[in-house]
Design a protein around this motif. Structure first.
Motif, short mmCIF file in Angstrom:
data_model
loop_
_atom_site.label_atom_id
_atom_site.label_comp_id
_atom_site.label_asym_id
_atom_site.label_seq_id
_atom_site.Cartn_x
_atom_site.Cartn_y
_atom_site.Cartn_z
N PRO A 131 0.83 -1.21 0.00
CA PRO A 131 0.00 0.00 0.00
C PRO A 131 0.86 1.26 0.00
CG PRO A 131 -0.73 -1.57 1.68
CD PRO A 131 0.58 -2.04 1.18
N PRO A 132 0.53 2.26 -0.79
CA PRO A 132 1.28 3.52 -0.79
C PRO A 132 1.31 4.14 0.60
CG PRO A 132 -0.23 3.43 -2.66
CD PRO A 132 -0.58 2.27 -1.77
N GLY A 133 2.48 4.63 0.98
CA GLY A 133 2.63 5.27 2.29
C GLY A 133 2.91 4.32 3.43
N ARG A 134 2.92 3.02 3.17
CA ARG A 134 3.21 2.04 4.21
C ARG A 134 4.66 1.59 4.09
NH1 ARG A 134 -1.26 -0.69 6.19
NH2 ARG A 134 0.25 -1.69 7.59
N GLY A 135 5.34 1.45 5.23
CA GLY A 135 6.72 1.00 5.22
C GLY A 135 7.67 2.12 4.86
N PRO A 136 8.96 1.76 4.62
CA PRO A 136 9.96 2.78 4.29
C PRO A 136 9.63 3.50 2.98
CG PRO A 136 10.97 0.65 4.80
CD PRO A 136 9.50 0.41 4.67
N ALA A 137 10.20 4.68 2.82
CA ALA A 137 10.03 5.43 1.58
C ALA A 137 10.54 4.61 0.39
CB ALA A 137 10.78 6.76 1.66
N PHE A 138 9.88 4.75 -0.72
CA PHE A 138 10.22 4.08 -1.99
C PHE A 138 9.84 2.60 -2.01
CE2 PHE A 138 13.61 7.29 -1.22
CZ PHE A 138 13.19 8.23 -2.15
N LEU A 182 18.22 3.30 2.67
CA LEU A 182 17.38 4.08 3.58
C LEU A 182 17.12 3.32 4.87
CD1 LEU A 182 15.70 6.73 3.81
CD2 LEU A 182 13.76 5.42 2.93
N VAL A 183 16.85 2.02 4.76
CA VAL A 183 16.59 1.19 5.94
C VAL A 183 17.86 1.01 6.77
CG1 VAL A 183 15.97 -1.15 6.67
CG2 VAL A 183 14.63 -0.01 4.90
N SER A 184 19.01 0.98 6.11
CA SER A 184 20.27 0.68 6.81
C SER A 184 20.87 1.87 7.54
CB SER A 184 21.30 0.14 5.80
OG SER A 184 20.81 -0.99 5.12
N ILE A 185 20.52 3.08 7.12
CA ILE A 185 21.17 4.27 7.68
C ILE A 185 20.98 4.42 9.19
CG2 ILE A 185 21.14 6.80 7.69
CD1 ILE A 185 20.73 6.72 4.69
N PRO A 186 19.78 4.26 9.74
CA PRO A 186 19.62 4.56 11.17
C PRO A 186 20.41 3.64 12.10
CG PRO A 186 17.50 4.52 10.03
CD PRO A 186 18.50 3.95 9.09
N LEU A 187 20.56 2.34 11.77
CA LEU A 187 21.18 1.42 12.72
C LEU A 187 22.27 0.55 12.10
CD1 LEU A 187 21.32 0.11 15.51
CD2 LEU A 187 19.48 -1.45 14.80
N PHE A 188 21.97 -0.13 11.01
CA PHE A 188 22.87 -1.16 10.52
C PHE A 188 24.21 -0.60 10.04
CE2 PHE A 188 18.53 -2.85 9.83
CZ PHE A 188 18.60 -3.91 10.72
N LEU A 189 24.18 0.47 9.26
CA LEU A 189 25.44 1.07 8.82
C LEU A 189 26.23 1.68 9.98
CD1 LEU A 189 24.45 2.62 5.37
CD2 LEU A 189 26.23 0.92 5.79
N PRO A 190 25.61 2.46 10.88
CA PRO A 190 26.37 2.95 12.04
C PRO A 190 26.92 1.82 12.91
CG PRO A 190 24.35 4.21 11.79
CD PRO A 190 24.26 3.07 10.83
N LEU A 191 26.18 0.70 12.99
CA LEU A 191 26.66 -0.42 13.79
C LEU A 191 27.94 -1.00 13.20
CD1 LEU A 191 26.25 -2.49 16.07
CD2 LEU A 191 24.80 -3.79 14.51
N THR A 192 27.95 -1.24 11.90
CA THR A 192 29.14 -1.83 11.29
C THR A 192 30.31 -0.85 11.28
OG1 THR A 192 28.32 -1.18 9.09
CG2 THR A 192 27.79 -3.39 9.84
N VAL A 193 30.03 0.42 11.01
CA VAL A 193 31.10 1.42 11.03
C VAL A 193 31.64 1.58 12.45
CG1 VAL A 193 31.60 3.88 10.73
CG2 VAL A 193 30.31 2.65 8.99
N GLY A 194 30.76 1.53 13.44
CA GLY A 194 31.19 1.62 14.82
C GLY A 194 32.11 0.47 15.20
N VAL A 195 31.81 -0.72 14.70
CA VAL A 195 32.66 -1.88 14.98
C VAL A 195 34.04 -1.70 14.37
CG1 VAL A 195 32.98 -4.34 14.49
CG2 VAL A 195 30.76 -3.52 15.26
#
Length: 286
Positions: A60-67, A84-97
């Motif tokens: 449905p339009p407007g449901r879930g992440p953008a695009f 877009l999904v990875s930016i808030p947690l997954f990418l910072p987590l791996t870069v932090g490691v």
């Protein structure tokens, strides 16, 4: 994480130039099973998104992440949604490691003293460690983008892409825009990498530096979401992380890219200086 003997570390530090030392650093980084496991986990994100959309009847339009609702129309949006999904947690987590392990990991293994016994020099070694983390910052979003484009092309139709401005572009140009978004995200992670490098100079326990770096990325995003702290938002290193929408318009707007780059450069300068100040006075050889 695989260990390293003192003699191997000493040989690694004997590089006659910063380039040879950097090559050795990248070789160690990308030979680790942990690094490949993190890249595989990042690659799995767009794959899971594509499979989930493919198996669902409709989004449905407007449901879930953008695009997300555009994926069935054009598979290239899998890469954009994955980043877009990875930016808030997954990418910072791996870069932090990776960033948190730069100095603390060597100190914890006891190999840092061997690197400094060799004529590498503390400043050169610190710059090489940060450069290694920067290479990971470039590779990580590229893995998501290219994996997303590949799985999207395999499961969904690929044609002219409709931008946010309403214009359409050819698939080849859309792939270039996808790479530009990956570059935007890589720039966005520069400040976090510098913070991780500084945290890594404060301890000999890499897990502590990793955790502190990831926690700070979460705190920055939480503060950025509070309207009461709007005056603080432009100074938070995560403020422009999601500002790549200008790259999906015609013509491309570079204002967000430039603002993000200047902000990250400021964090690199400040936390790079702090890391330098700590590292050059750190008692390692005793």
């Amino acid at each position: 994480m695989t260990g390293e003997s003192g003699s191997a570390a000493l040989e690694r530090g004997r590089g006659s130039s910063a380039w040879s030392l950097l090559g050795s650093e990248l070789s160690v980084l990308f030979r680790r099973r942990r690094t490949w496991a993190m890249l595989a986990a990042l690659a799995a994100i767009p794959i899971l998104i594509a499979v989930a959309v493919r198996l669902s009847s409709a989004v449905p339009p407007g449901r879930g992440p953008a695009f997300l609702d555009r994926i069935t129309q054009n598979g290239l949006f899998v890469g954009v949604t994955g980043m877009l999904v990875s930016i808030p947690l997954f990418l910072p987590l791996t870069v932090g490691v990776v960033a948190g392990d730069t100095v603390a990991g060597e100190a914890g293994l006891g190999t840092l003293r061997y690197l400094l016994v060799a004529p590498a020099g503390r400043v050169k070694l610190l710059l090489v460690k940060y450069a290694g983390a920067l290479v990971f910052c470039i590779v990580a979003p590229l893995v998501i983008a290219l994996t997303g484009a590949a799985i999207g092309a395999a499961l969904f139709p690929v044609g002219r892409v409709t931008l946010l401005s309403g214009d359409t572009i050819a698939p080849a140009e859309a792939v270039l825009r996808l790479i530009l978004i990956a570059a935007y995200i890589a720039v966005s992670l520069l400040g976090l990498s510098a913070i991780g490098l500084f945290m890594s100079t404060l301890t000999d326990v890499p897990v502590g530096a990793m955790a502190a770096t990831v926690v700070l990325s979460v705190v920055s995003q939480v503060l950025d979401a509070l309207p009461q702290l709007e005056w603080l938002h432009p100074w938070l290193f995560s403020h422009y992380w999601l500002g790549f929408s200008e790259l999906l318009r015609q013509p491309i707007g570079w204002d967000s890219f430039a603002s993000n780059a200047w902000l990250q450069a400021g964090y690199v300068a400040v936390f790079g200086a702090l890391a330098y100040s700590r590292f050059v006075t750190k008692d390692i050889l005793s």
